[in-house]
Write an enzyme that holds these catalytic residues in place. Structure first.
Site, PDB file in Angstrom:
ATOM      1  CG  ASN A 145      -0.342  -0.370   2.490  1.00 49.65           C
ATOM      2  OD1 ASN A 145       0.875  -0.269   2.614  1.00 49.65           O
ATOM      3  ND2 ASN A 145      -1.129  -0.771   3.471  1.00 49.65           N
ATOM      4  NE  ARG A 284       1.952   1.070  12.342  1.00 47.69           N
ATOM      5  CZ  ARG A 284       1.548   0.970  11.061  1.00 47.69           C
ATOM      6  NH1 ARG A 284       1.147   2.044  10.410  1.00 47.69           N
ATOM      7  NH2 ARG A 284       1.493  -0.202  10.458  1.00 47.69           N
ATOM      8  CD  GLN A 313      -4.515   3.102  14.286  1.00 44.20           C
ATOM      9  OE1 GLN A 313      -3.921   4.017  13.773  1.00 44.20           O
ATOM     10  NE2 GLN A 313      -4.776   2.002  13.609  1.00 44.20           N
ATOM     11  CG  HIS A 337      -4.539   3.257  10.208  1.00 39.39           C
ATOM     12  ND1 HIS A 337      -3.690   2.530  10.989  1.00 39.39           N
ATOM     13  CD2 HIS A 337      -3.896   3.365   9.002  1.00 39.39           C
ATOM     14  CE1 HIS A 337      -2.614   2.193  10.317  1.00 39.39           C
ATOM     15  NE2 HIS A 337      -2.726   2.678   9.092  1.00 39.39           N
TER      16      HIS A 337
HETATM   17  P1  NAI Z   1      10.380   0.989   4.149  1.00 39.94           P
HETATM   18  O1  NAI Z   1      10.934  -0.111   4.963  1.00 39.94           O
HETATM   19  O2  NAI Z   1      10.403   0.866   2.674  1.00 39.94           O
HETATM   20  O3  NAI Z   1      11.080   2.378   4.528  1.00 39.94           O
HETATM   21  C1  NAI Z   1      11.267   2.801   5.831  1.00 39.94           C
HETATM   22  C2  NAI Z   1      12.470   3.743   5.844  1.00 39.94           C
HETATM   23  O4  NAI Z   1      12.565   4.308   7.137  1.00 39.94           O
HETATM   24  C3  NAI Z   1      13.792   3.037   5.552  1.00 39.94           C
HETATM   25  O5  NAI Z   1      14.483   3.730   4.534  1.00 39.94           O
HETATM   26  C4  NAI Z   1      14.521   3.086   6.881  1.00 39.94           C
HETATM   27  O6  NAI Z   1      15.922   3.191   6.731  1.00 39.94           O
HETATM   28  C5  NAI Z   1      13.936   4.359   7.463  1.00 39.94           C
HETATM   29  N1  NAI Z   1      14.116   4.478   8.906  1.00 39.94           N
HETATM   30  C6  NAI Z   1      14.026   3.523   9.867  1.00 39.94           C
HETATM   31  N2  NAI Z   1      14.268   4.053  11.066  1.00 39.94           N
HETATM   32  C7  NAI Z   1      14.506   5.374  10.868  1.00 39.94           C
HETATM   33  C8  NAI Z   1      14.808   6.447  11.743  1.00 39.94           C
HETATM   34  N3  NAI Z   1      14.953   6.257  13.061  1.00 39.94           N
HETATM   35  N4  NAI Z   1      14.969   7.665  11.197  1.00 39.94           N
HETATM   36  C9  NAI Z   1      14.865   7.863   9.856  1.00 39.94           C
HETATM   37  N5  NAI Z   1      14.590   6.872   8.994  1.00 39.94           N
HETATM   38  C10 NAI Z   1      14.393   5.637   9.504  1.00 39.94           C
HETATM   39  O7  NAI Z   1       8.888   1.177   4.689  1.00 39.94           O
HETATM   40  P2  NAI Z   1       7.660   1.878   3.948  1.00 39.94           P
HETATM   41  O8  NAI Z   1       6.945   0.890   3.117  1.00 39.94           O
HETATM   42  O9  NAI Z   1       8.128   3.134   3.331  1.00 39.94           O
HETATM   43  O10 NAI Z   1       6.706   2.188   5.200  1.00 39.94           O
HETATM   44  C11 NAI Z   1       7.129   3.039   6.238  1.00 39.94           C
HETATM   45  C12 NAI Z   1       6.144   2.978   7.388  1.00 39.94           C
HETATM   46  O11 NAI Z   1       4.899   3.553   6.992  1.00 39.94           O
HETATM   47  C13 NAI Z   1       5.761   1.549   7.820  1.00 39.94           C
HETATM   48  O12 NAI Z   1       6.708   0.981   8.690  1.00 39.94           O
HETATM   49  C14 NAI Z   1       4.432   1.766   8.475  1.00 39.94           C
HETATM   50  O13 NAI Z   1       4.620   2.048   9.851  1.00 39.94           O
HETATM   51  C15 NAI Z   1       3.874   3.000   7.781  1.00 39.94           C
HETATM   52  N6  NAI Z   1       2.737   2.656   6.922  1.00 39.94           N
HETATM   53  C16 NAI Z   1       1.522   3.261   7.174  1.00 39.94           C
HETATM   54  C17 NAI Z   1       0.420   2.927   6.435  1.00 39.94           C
HETATM   55  C18 NAI Z   1      -0.905   3.600   6.657  1.00 39.94           C
HETATM   56  O14 NAI Z   1      -1.935   3.088   6.210  1.00 39.94           O
HETATM   57  N7  NAI Z   1      -0.943   4.742   7.308  1.00 39.94           N
HETATM   58  C19 NAI Z   1       0.471   1.881   5.395  1.00 39.94           C
HETATM   59  C20 NAI Z   1       1.816   1.405   5.130  1.00 39.94           C
HETATM   60  C21 NAI Z   1       2.884   1.761   5.907  1.00 39.94           C
END
Ligand code: NAI
Length: 389
Positions: A145, A284, A313, A337
């Protein structure tokens, strides 16, 4: 088809209820009371609901497995708590998370795999999962997503910067006062936007912002984009978070929730943000300290806060971010959400969940590596911290 079937397995599925939205279009408010569709039908596209069960019931039952589906996850009568004790597979979704904390994991004696129908497995205590029953697998549907969320982020940035919400409220209330809303309405052009996290979503957000001619696009992440990607997007890495937020008119949070991002946006970091800037969080809820954000919006230090993620949530009625408003009015673009659960996203995360389940039940264990969060007693991903650096 489930291939080379082994023993019969109990699968526990925790999803949000769809109610009439998932089952009966007769109840649509927009239809006149005497309106009758020629064919009475449900809305099967709402796959992520307890009614439609990700479309996996028949598939599982035909193979002799048991599926228990519930939305009841908290409180004394929690079906989740009752059923998890002998479930081998637990599937839950970030939109209505069954929080698999250490206490629950300790009771789940048969549990082998926890699957997240979506992205973000922070509702599972990952450290405890590494030790549960010799180390369970935690997997999610990576990428399912990311476009849905990136679009929502861009929309929320625009909704805040253009001061859309109070302007639309005027119209619904029968009012007309241009000055009252124009006094807090800006252009995105010429502004500095920064993302915390430049993974799949963060990078897509920056790419989608490029045509808006922002003054600068920045990112903070401990992983760097390639020089080619940076040049193509026209963005720049800032290696210090406080330094980045101090330069930004808009900050968007796109990193996972883990130990070092829990409560990251607290009073101290928010005080470093540019006065009058906007904060968008679709990552989150617990990445921000809700009281500190609410206070910053109410004082006017932040011009607004928007997004779709909360902790816990569903958000309780008295959650401070439901009501935080800027002194000029508005500045709140919060929704339930929903960004990652568009109809298109539901199809993708339902298919991805089924693929992970098939891989597990067939005994092949040929998971997509990017879907594995915890595997064989260790973290399989760098996203949840710097552990695998
Ligand atoms: P991803 O794994 O592709 O990217 C996450 C990035 O965050 C990575 O580049 C990682 O190095 C970076 N990261 C980790 N810790 C960090 C920190 N302390 N400071 C800065 N960067 C940091 O994940 P993606 O697919 O981009 O998703 C990110 C987050 O979005 C998910 O973990 C989830 O919590 C949230 N999400 C929310 C959704 C919603 O419906 N609101 C749906 C999908 C994801």
């Amino acid at each position: 088809m489930l291939t080379s079937m082994r023993k019969k397995v109990k699968v526990l599925l925790v999803l949000y209820d769809g109610g009439s939205h998932a089952t009966d279009i007769l109840k649509e408010k927009s239809q006149p009371p005497d309106w009758q569709p020629r064919v009475r039908r449900g809305v099967p596209e709402l796959l992520g609901t307890t009614e439609n069960e990700l479309g996996i019931r028949k598939w599982l039952e035909d193979a002799g497995h048991t599926l228990v589906t519930t939305s009841s996850k908290e409180g004394e009568d929690s079906v989740f708590d009752k059923e998890l004790v002998d479930a081998e597979v637990i599937i839950t979704t970030p939109f209505h998370p069954g929080y698999l904390n250490a206490e629950r994991l300790a009771k789940a004696k048969n549990l082998k795999i926890a699957i997240t129908a979506g992205i973000g497995s922070d509702h599972v205590d990952l450290n405890a999962a590494n030790k549960t029953n010799g180390g369970i697998t935690v997997a999610e549907v990576t990428g399912s997503n990311v476009v849905s969320v990136a679009e929502h982020v861009v929309m929320t940035i625009l909704v805040l910067v253009r001061n859309f919400v109070p302007a639309h409220d005027q119209i619904r209330n029968g009012d007309w006062d241009v000055a009252a809303v124009a006094k807090n309405e800006y252009d995105l052009e010429g502004k500095v936007v920064g993302t915390v996290g430049v993974g799949r979503i963060g990078e897509r957000v920056l790419r989608r912002l490029k045509p808006f001619d922002c003054k600068e696009l920045l990112y903070f992440d401990y992983q760097s984009l390639s020089p080619e990607a940076e040049a193509e997007i026209g963005c720049r890495r800032v290696t210090d978070l406080a330094e980045m937020v101090a330069q930004c008119d808009v900050v968007t949070i796109n990193c996972p929730l883990h130990e070092s991002t829990l409560g990251l946006f607290n009073k101290e970091l928010i005080s470093k943000m540019k006065p009058g800037s906007w904060l968008v969080n679709t990552a989150r809820g617990a990445i921000v300290v809700k009281e500190d954000v609410a206070e910053a919006v109410k004082s006017g230090h932040l011009r607004g806060y928007g997004g779709d993620v909360w902790y816990p949530q569903p958000a309780p009625k008295d959650h401070p971010l439901r009501y935080a408003e800027h002194p000029f009015g508005g500045g709140n673009a919060m929704v339930p959400h929903m960004s990652g659960t568009s109809i298109d996203a539901q199809k993708r995360y339902a298919a991805g969940t089924k693929a992970i389940l098939d891989s597990y039940l067939s005994g092949r264990h040929d998971y997509r590596p990017e879907d594995l969060i915890v595997y064989q007693g260790d973290y399989a991903t760098r996203s949840y911290g710097e552990r695998k650096k």
